[in-house]
Design an enzyme around this catalytic site. Structure first.
Site, mmCIF file in Angstrom:
data_model
loop_
_atom_site.group_PDB
_atom_site.id
_atom_site.type_symbol
_atom_site.label_atom_id
_atom_site.label_comp_id
_atom_site.label_asym_id
_atom_site.label_seq_id
_atom_site.Cartn_x
_atom_site.Cartn_y
_atom_site.Cartn_z
ATOM 1 N N GLY A 1 0.839 -1.188 0.000
ATOM 2 C CA GLY A 1 0.000 0.000 0.000
ATOM 3 C C GLY A 1 0.873 1.235 0.000
ATOM 4 N N PRO A 2 0.290 2.402 -0.247
ATOM 5 C CA PRO A 2 1.067 3.644 -0.294
ATOM 6 C C PRO A 2 1.675 4.000 1.060
ATOM 7 C CG PRO A 2 -1.117 3.928 -1.279
ATOM 8 C CD PRO A 2 -1.125 2.623 -0.570
ATOM 9 N N ILE A 3 2.501 5.031 1.058
ATOM 10 C CA ILE A 3 3.124 5.519 2.285
ATOM 11 C C ILE A 3 2.042 5.861 3.311
ATOM 12 C CG2 ILE A 3 4.538 7.371 3.271
ATOM 13 C CD1 ILE A 3 5.787 7.699 0.444
ATOM 14 N N GLY A 4 2.178 5.304 4.524
ATOM 15 C CA GLY A 4 1.227 5.588 5.593
ATOM 16 C C GLY A 4 0.045 4.646 5.658
ATOM 17 N N ALA A 5 -0.013 3.651 4.771
ATOM 18 C CA ALA A 5 -1.180 2.752 4.746
ATOM 19 C C ALA A 5 -1.237 1.827 5.961
ATOM 20 C CB ALA A 5 -1.174 1.921 3.459
ATOM 21 N N LYS B 1 1.388 -0.798 6.382
ATOM 22 C CA LYS B 1 1.942 -2.075 5.926
ATOM 23 C C LYS B 1 2.720 -2.804 7.018
ATOM 24 C CE LYS B 1 4.198 0.053 2.693
ATOM 25 N NZ LYS B 1 3.622 1.415 2.808
ATOM 26 N N THR B 2 3.643 -2.087 7.642
ATOM 27 C CA THR B 2 4.487 -2.731 8.656
ATOM 28 C C THR B 2 3.669 -3.128 9.874
ATOM 29 O OG1 THR B 2 6.426 -1.500 7.911
ATOM 30 C CG2 THR B 2 6.525 -2.467 10.110
ATOM 31 N N ASP C 1 6.557 -7.038 4.524
ATOM 32 C CA ASP C 1 5.820 -5.773 4.506
ATOM 33 C C ASP C 1 6.094 -4.983 3.226
ATOM 34 O OD1 ASP C 1 8.351 -4.767 4.985
ATOM 35 O OD2 ASP C 1 7.796 -3.574 6.725
ATOM 36 N N GLU D 1 9.030 12.825 6.936
ATOM 37 C CA GLU D 1 7.781 12.722 6.189
ATOM 38 C C GLU D 1 6.872 13.939 6.380
ATOM 39 O OE1 GLU D 1 7.068 7.871 6.082
ATOM 40 O OE2 GLU D 1 6.024 9.094 7.580
#
Length: 213
Positions: A11-15, A17-18, A86, A147
């Site tokens: 997914g995009p940045i901030g979704a 994932k981790t 991730d 960010e």
């Protein structure tokens, strides 16, 4: 013959994932591959000047992800061990196609294929799809200094790029299972029932593949 799955959360940045991949790793008892993010020495410079630092940034990510998959991921897969990551290695091209131009983009594309064409690819993708507002809220919450000045137009375009990438993967790799999660309405951190639904789906996939191995 089916093999125990290699699962990627994307997914995009901030979704998230981790966060989701870590929760799933603990719930399912799977080893996890985590990408290196904050250790990338070019991140801060990249967000200040994308054109100037994008090639260095993308090469650092590509080489680290390649090394991790080569050293660790292949060992799990060779031993028929389900594993969760991730990231999907293809994310390198999602970002590079947006940030690189001309000769640098072509050089990067060649290096990417040279390094990754024979690497194992995830056959299950959990895709967290979220709106710009949701991503910005999560980015602000995790308080990574590099960010905070991110161009919202860049992030908005990245959302579209991810949708296109997932559609492309589905078309060229029909055996890949893509589970799409609506990140605007599903809160897998705060809502245990919603997380359990995701985990149960993956448990079923793992069971099906192991049964047929």
């Amino acid at each position: 013959m089916n093999q125990p799955p290699f699962i990627a959360v994307e997914g995009p940045i901030g979704a998230g994932k981790t966060t989701l991949s870590t929760m799933l790793s603990q719930e399912l008892g799977l080893p996890i591959l985590k990408e290196i993010v904050e250790e990338n020495p070019f991140l801060g410079k990249f967000y200040e000047n994308i054109d100037e630092w994008s090639f260095q940034l993308e090469m650092f990510f590509l080489c680290n992800r390649y090394k991790q998959l080569e050293d660790t991921g292949i060992q799990y897969i060779a031993n028929n061990q389900p594993v969760i990551s991730d990231y999907h290695i293809y994310k390198n091209m999602i970002f590079a196609q947006r940030t690189l131009k001309g000769v640098k983009r072509e050089k990067y594309r060649q290096i990417y294929h040279l390094l990754t064409d024979d690497l194992p690819k995830p056959d299950v993708i959990v895709y967290i799809r979220a709106s710009l507002d949701t991503l910005l809220r999560r980015i602000a919450k995790r308080q990574r200094s590099f960010e905070q000045g991110m161009d919202t137009a860049y992030l908005e375009q990245l959302i579209l790029d991810y949708d296109e990438a997932m559609a492309a993967i589905a078309e060229r790799e029909p055996d890949t299972t893509i589970i799409t999660i609506d990140g605007d309405t599903i809160d897998f951190v705060e809502n245990r029932e919603q997380f359990d639904e995701i985990a149960t789906r993956l448990k079923e996939l793992i069971h099906e593949r192991i049964q047929h191995t």
